[in-house]
Design a protein around this motif. Structure first.
Motif, PDB file in Angstrom:
ATOM      1  N   ALA A   1      -6.176  -5.878  -1.154  1.00  0.00           N
ATOM      2  CA  ALA A   1      -6.292  -4.546  -1.751  1.00  0.00           C
ATOM      3  C   ALA A   1      -4.969  -3.798  -1.686  1.00  0.00           C
ATOM      4  CB  ALA A   1      -7.391  -3.762  -1.036  1.00  0.00           C
ATOM      5  N   ALA A   2      -4.305  -3.850  -0.532  1.00  0.00           N
ATOM      6  CA  ALA A   2      -3.014  -3.162  -0.403  1.00  0.00           C
ATOM      7  C   ALA A   2      -1.974  -3.759  -1.341  1.00  0.00           C
ATOM      8  CB  ALA A   2      -2.532  -3.231   1.045  1.00  0.00           C
ATOM      9  N   SER A   3      -1.981  -5.078  -1.479  1.00  0.00           N
ATOM     10  CA  SER A   3      -1.000  -5.744  -2.334  1.00  0.00           C
ATOM     11  C   SER A   3      -1.240  -5.446  -3.814  1.00  0.00           C
ATOM     12  CB  SER A   3      -1.050  -7.257  -2.081  1.00  0.00           C
ATOM     13  OG  SER A   3      -0.131  -7.931  -2.903  1.00  0.00           O
ATOM     14  N   VAL A   4      -2.502  -5.522  -4.239  1.00  0.00           N
ATOM     15  CA  VAL A   4      -2.821  -5.382  -5.661  1.00  0.00           C
ATOM     16  C   VAL A   4      -2.716  -3.932  -6.126  1.00  0.00           C
ATOM     17  CG1 VAL A   4      -4.681  -5.571  -7.357  1.00  0.00           C
ATOM     18  CG2 VAL A   4      -4.257  -7.438  -5.761  1.00  0.00           C
TER      19      VAL A   4
ATOM     20  N   VAL B   1       3.069   1.101  -7.823  1.00  0.00           N
ATOM     21  CA  VAL B   1       3.939   2.000  -7.055  1.00  0.00           C
ATOM     22  C   VAL B   1       5.229   1.283  -6.672  1.00  0.00           C
ATOM     23  CG1 VAL B   1       4.123   3.375  -4.944  1.00  0.00           C
ATOM     24  CG2 VAL B   1       1.945   3.270  -6.189  1.00  0.00           C
ATOM     25  N   ARG B   2       5.100   0.044  -6.228  1.00  0.00           N
ATOM     26  CA  ARG B   2       6.302  -0.711  -5.865  1.00  0.00           C
ATOM     27  C   ARG B   2       7.146  -1.022  -7.103  1.00  0.00           C
ATOM     28  NH1 ARG B   2       2.191  -3.319  -2.892  1.00  0.00           N
ATOM     29  NH2 ARG B   2       2.215  -5.052  -4.366  1.00  0.00           N
TER      30      ARG B   2
ATOM     31  N   ALA C   1       1.108  -3.877   1.603  1.00  0.00           N
ATOM     32  CA  ALA C   1       1.654  -2.685   0.946  1.00  0.00           C
ATOM     33  C   ALA C   1       3.111  -2.860   0.544  1.00  0.00           C
ATOM     34  CB  ALA C   1       1.520  -1.480   1.877  1.00  0.00           C
ATOM     35  N   CYS C   2       3.808  -3.832   1.140  1.00  0.00           N
ATOM     36  CA  CYS C   2       5.238  -4.025   0.874  1.00  0.00           C
ATOM     37  C   CYS C   2       5.535  -5.251   0.010  1.00  0.00           C
ATOM     38  CB  CYS C   2       5.993  -4.160   2.195  1.00  0.00           C
ATOM     39  SG  CYS C   2       5.838  -2.756   3.299  1.00  0.00           S
TER      40      CYS C   2
ATOM     41  N   ASN D   1      -5.798  -8.975 -11.369  1.00  0.00           N
ATOM     42  CA  ASN D   1      -6.210  -9.256  -9.992  1.00  0.00           C
ATOM     43  C   ASN D   1      -7.412  -8.418  -9.571  1.00  0.00           C
ATOM     44  OD1 ASN D   1      -4.200 -11.204  -9.454  1.00  0.00           O
ATOM     45  ND2 ASN D   1      -2.691  -9.609  -9.110  1.00  0.00           N
ATOM     46  N   ALA D   2      -7.395  -7.134  -9.952  1.00  0.00           N
ATOM     47  CA  ALA D   2      -8.540  -6.285  -9.617  1.00  0.00           C
ATOM     48  C   ALA D   2      -9.790  -6.764 -10.343  1.00  0.00           C
ATOM     49  CB  ALA D   2      -8.236  -4.834  -9.982  1.00  0.00           C
TER      50      ALA D   2
END
Length: 423
Positions: A63-66, A71-72, A122-123, A355-356
């Motif tokens: 979830a954090a990655s997708v 944002v990234r 997240a990164c 991915n979602a």
């Protein structure tokens, strides 16, 4: 190089200055993404002796990655690839290493493992969207650009298939945390090599263009179609994985049989992607998108009537044939619609939607399987793609004109390194 000479084959892509070096470096880093899901799951299971904890950790990491991917990607557009990717990949690799060290031995606290997994997710560096931005700047021809995106998509899927095999080889003689460390090493070294390529030097911030709110709003409206289509494709694919397993169990074929059916889907998708890039048709991107997503939906509808394993495999393989072309076309439309200074984010939105959708499709069909016959579940997954195809037929606002950069603009520095013999 002239346009006709560039259209000869996929090999023409690697005759473009710096293309081979840049692409290989990006693929090296992206191999990490094929390794890390299974490696983290096995590591968490080994450390906590709990499959539930492993599933929770992977859900949080995913979830954090997708969902933070756009944002990234915005950091890439705003600050440039070199300025954003090096600290991002260093932090990501460091957090993966910390995760591996924490979970190396059994008995590690699940809370600490989960926190490190979320922070790492997240990164995650957006190497895929950034590589597609670089392809847009490197390739001077629209037909060849479609070929570049097709090859990129096919090889990315190959990395996700081969990643678990790498994990299997590592855990044969080492703790599973060693595979996480390998993933960290690959993403950091690949990213550093990628950003040091002269081709990536041109992916630089342009705050004046990014600040143009009118073009950003227009680009966002134009992005709606490819993002919705990618979401629909993801929903269908996420459902198909679980449906094939359910079909195998219902007909007493065994779980291993389901793996072969899904392998046929992946192989057919790779073939479809390569043909999509190789064949120079006269269809517009919008028409190509409608046909490919519609073909996916019809093939899944046909799977609803499969009486046995053979017919199901054929139907699923036919569906796979349209997957890579549909996603490649979605990326191309999103890239063309995005205003300058927003292109990496545009690709990231499409990627996030796929991915979602895949996660949502798996969750949704899991609920439906207990309520509806298996055939109806296949039909619903096909209807989702057909609905996405109908969305592509809706009239979209005119996309902003995209002008490919000229050779002098692409080669503003290091011109003496531009000879093809040095790529």
């Amino acid at each position: 190089m002239s346009g006709p000479s560039l259209r000869l084959s996929y090999a023409a892509l690697f005759r473009i200055p710096h293309a081979r070096r840049t692409f290989v470096a990006a693929l090296t880093g992206r191999l990490s993404y094929g390794i890390v899901p299974l490696a983290m799951m096995l590591t968490t299971t080994h450390a906590t002796s709990s499959l539930a904890a492993a599933g929770t950790v992977m859900a949080l990491f995913g979830a954090a990655s997708v969902f933070l991917s756009p944002v990234r990607a915005a950091l890439i557009d705003r600050h440039g690839a070199r300025c954003a990717l090096i600290p991002m990949s260093s932090l990501y690799a460091g957090l993966l290493t910390a995760f591996a060290v924490t979970a190396w031995r059994p008995g590690a606290p699940a809370l600490a493992i989960g926190a490190l997994a979320v922070a790492a997710g997240a990164c995650t560096p957006p190497l895929g969207p950034t590589m597609r931005t670089v392809w847009r700047r490197l390739v001077p021809d629209e037909a060849l650009l479609r070929r570049a995106y097709s090859l990129d998509g096919v090889l990315e899927e190959t990395l996700f298939v081969s990643g678990p095999l790498v994990v299997g080889a590592v855990v044969h003689g080492a703790p599973p945390a060693a595979a996480v460390v390998l993933s960290a090493l690959l993403v950091w070294s690949g990213t550093v090599a990628f950003v040091m390529s002269p081709a990536v030097a041109d992916v630089c911030p342009d705050t004046a263009k990014v600040a143009c709110s009118g073009r950003r709003r227009q680009g966002a409206r134009s992005l709606a179609r490819p993002v919705v289509v990618a979401l629909g494709v993801g929903l269908s694919l996420g459902a198909v994985d679980l449906l094939v397993v359910a079909f195998a169990e219902q007909h007493h074929y065994g779980a291993a049989t389901a793996a072969w059916v899904l392998a046929a889907l992946s192989l057919s998708s790779a073939l479809g992607g390569l043909l999509n890039g190789a064949v120079d048709g006269r269809l517009s991107p919008g028409a190509r998108l409608s046909l490919t997503v519609g073909g996916l939906g019809l093939a899944l509808l046909a799977a609803a009537f499969a009486p046995g394993l053979g017919t199901l495999t054929v139907a699923v393989a036919c569906a796979g044939f349209f997957v890579a072309p549909a996603l490649t076309t979605s990326y191309l439309i999103a890239d063309a619609a995005a205003p300058a200074g927003f292109r990496t984010q545009a690709g990231a939105w499409v990627n996030t939607a796929v991915n979602a959708g895949s996660s949502g499709g798996a969750a949704g069909v899991g609920l439906l399987l207990g309520q509806l016959p298996l055939g109806w579940c296949f039909a619903i997954s096909g209807a989702v793609s057909l609905t996405a195809a109908l969305v592509t037929l809706l009239k979209a606002p005119a996309a902003p004109t995209v002008r490919l950069p000229s050779v002098p603009e692409r080669e503003t520095a290091g011109e003496e390194d531009a000879e093809p013999s040095r790529v």
